[in-house]
Enzyme design. Structure first.
Site, short mmCIF file in Angstrom:
data_model
loop_
_atom_site.label_atom_id
_atom_site.label_comp_id
_atom_site.label_asym_id
_atom_site.label_seq_id
_atom_site.Cartn_x
_atom_site.Cartn_y
_atom_site.Cartn_z
N GLY A 146 5.98 -0.53 -0.27
CA GLY A 146 6.92 0.17 0.05
C GLY A 146 7.30 0.31 1.47
O GLY A 146 7.15 -0.51 2.22
N GLY A 183 3.57 1.89 7.77
CA GLY A 183 2.32 2.31 8.31
C GLY A 183 2.00 3.80 8.05
O GLY A 183 0.87 4.24 8.95
N GLU A 200 -0.32 -5.16 5.98
CA GLU A 200 0.75 -5.27 5.41
C GLU A 200 1.90 -6.33 6.17
O GLU A 200 2.51 -6.91 5.45
CB GLU A 200 1.68 -3.93 5.42
CG GLU A 200 0.77 -2.92 4.47
CD GLU A 200 1.34 -1.58 4.34
OE1 GLU A 200 1.36 -0.86 3.47
OE2 GLU A 200 1.95 -0.96 5.69
N THR A 247 1.03 -1.01 0.05
CA THR A 247 -0.01 -0.11 0.01
C THR A 247 0.84 1.12 -0.06
O THR A 247 1.96 1.28 0.50
CB THR A 247 -0.88 0.01 1.43
OG1 THR A 247 -1.79 -1.22 1.17
CG2 THR A 247 -1.74 1.20 1.50
N GLY A 248 0.32 2.20 -0.71
CA GLY A 248 1.00 3.58 -0.57
C GLY A 248 1.41 4.18 -2.11
O GLY A 248 1.08 3.35 -3.24
N SER A 249 2.04 5.08 -2.27
CA SER A 249 2.35 5.52 -3.48
C SER A 249 3.12 4.75 -4.34
O SER A 249 3.03 4.54 -5.61
CB SER A 249 2.75 7.01 -3.65
OG SER A 249 4.04 7.42 -2.84
N THR A 250 4.24 4.31 -3.65
CA THR A 250 5.20 3.35 -4.62
C THR A 250 4.64 2.00 -4.91
O THR A 250 4.98 1.85 -5.89
CB THR A 250 6.54 3.31 -3.71
OG1 THR A 250 6.81 4.52 -2.81
CG2 THR A 250 7.67 2.70 -4.48
C1 5RP Z 1 1.40 2.18 4.13
C2 5RP Z 1 3.06 2.01 4.15
C3 5RP Z 1 3.68 2.51 2.91
O1 5RP Z 1 4.36 1.50 2.20
C4 5RP Z 1 4.60 3.44 3.22
O2 5RP Z 1 3.70 4.70 3.81
C5 5RP Z 1 5.42 4.31 2.18
O3 5RP Z 1 4.47 5.13 1.45
P1 5RP Z 1 4.93 5.58 -0.08
O4 5RP Z 1 5.19 4.41 -1.12
O5 5RP Z 1 3.68 6.64 -0.33
O6 5RP Z 1 6.16 6.55 0.20
O7 5RP Z 1 3.58 1.58 4.98
O8 5RP Z 1 0.98 1.64 5.45
#
Ligand code: 5RP
Length: 261
Positions: A90, A103, A111, A33-36
């Site tokens: 990510g 998180g 996750e 989860t997240g942008s990456t």
């Molecule tokens: C979500 C996470 C994401 O992997 C973490 O916050 C990184 O996010 P992003 O890829 O948007 O920088 O742990 O709970």
């Protein structure tokens, strides 16, 4: 890939694209989860479409499940699939042992369950996520809503005897209301600045009644793929000690990304 991405997103895209090379036909995959991770889901959907791969996916949040399903990926529950070959996700921070803080997107519980149920976990990140010591990023801790103030007080009391630099704890909000996770829990963010003993802290936090899980991922991640804005990637494997440098083509626009343009 959209042409006007900022450098951080280009780096995230590069890491995501390279990590998807690890996917093989027939695999059962955990989707982070997240942008990456969202870039990874798009790159995966592209490979699945172009190479007619058969992969089964388990998502770590409703957001990711919705995105993956909208791109035509086969999304199942973890109970249906039970065990996974590979999870790609990510992270908010990673150290040289590939221990993580996760998180930031409030999805740490699913996750951690999904990553732990995987033969292998690959973390995808831009270089800014690498730290000498974990803790600059506030550590998310998922707590049940019942008695959360008492749980917060117990967490604060526990931190007094821990090797950390800061001890402020805040309830994560979503506008005016406490944020609710996909499991309808709350998140406490622990502003620790520096965590001296992450393994011990992870164990101790989970002993507190009301704490469901914490965002420290210790000995779970196997490989980190670090992306740079110019498409360079570095792949580090903690088990073999191997480090490989590579170049990912920052591809021209493709219809899998059309909704982002
Ligand atoms: C979500 C996470 C994401 O992997 C973490 O916050 C990184 O996010 P992003 O890829 O948007 O920088 O742990 O709970």
């Amino acid at each position: 890939m959209p042409a006007d991405l900022n450098p951080i997103d280009k780096a995230k895209f590069a890491a995501a694209k390279r990590a998807v090379d690890f996917v093989e036909d027939g695999m059962k995959l955990g989707l982070g989860t997240g942008s990456t991770a969202a870039w990874m889901v798009r790159c995966l959907a592209e490979r699945v479409r172009d190479e007619s791969l058969r992969v089964t996916c388990v998502a770590t949040s409703r957001r990711t499940a919705d995105l993956a399903a909208s791109l035509g990926l086969d999304v199942r529950t973890l109970d249906e699939v039970k065990w996974l070959d590979l999870t790609i996700d990510g992270a908010d921070e990673f150290d040289s042992n590939l221990n993580l803080i996760k998180g930031g997107g409030a999805a740490l519980l699913q996750e951690k369950i999904v990553a732990t149920a995987s033969d292998q976990m690959i973390v995808i990140a831009d270089a800014a996520k690498e730290v000498a010591q974990l803790g600059a990023f506030p550590l998310p801790v998922e707590v049940i809503p019942f008695g959360w103030r008492t749980t917060k007080a117990l967490v604060e009391e526990t931190l007094v005897s821990m090797d950390v630099l800061g001890r402020d704890v805040s309830l994560r909000m979503n506008g005016e209301r406490p944020l609710l996770t996909d499991e309808s829990n709350h998140i406490l963010d622990l502003h620790l600045k520096r965590i001296g003993n992450a393994r011990q802290l992870a164990l101790v936090l989970n002993q507190i009644p009301g704490v469901v899980e914490n965002g420290l991922f210790i000995d779970i991640c196997d490989i980190v793929v670090i992306g740079q804005p110019d498409g360079r990637v570095s792949v580090r494997d903690i088990n073999t000690g191997r480090v490989e440098d590579d170049q990912v083509p920052l591809a021209p626009p493709d219809n899998i990304f059309a909704d982002l343009e």
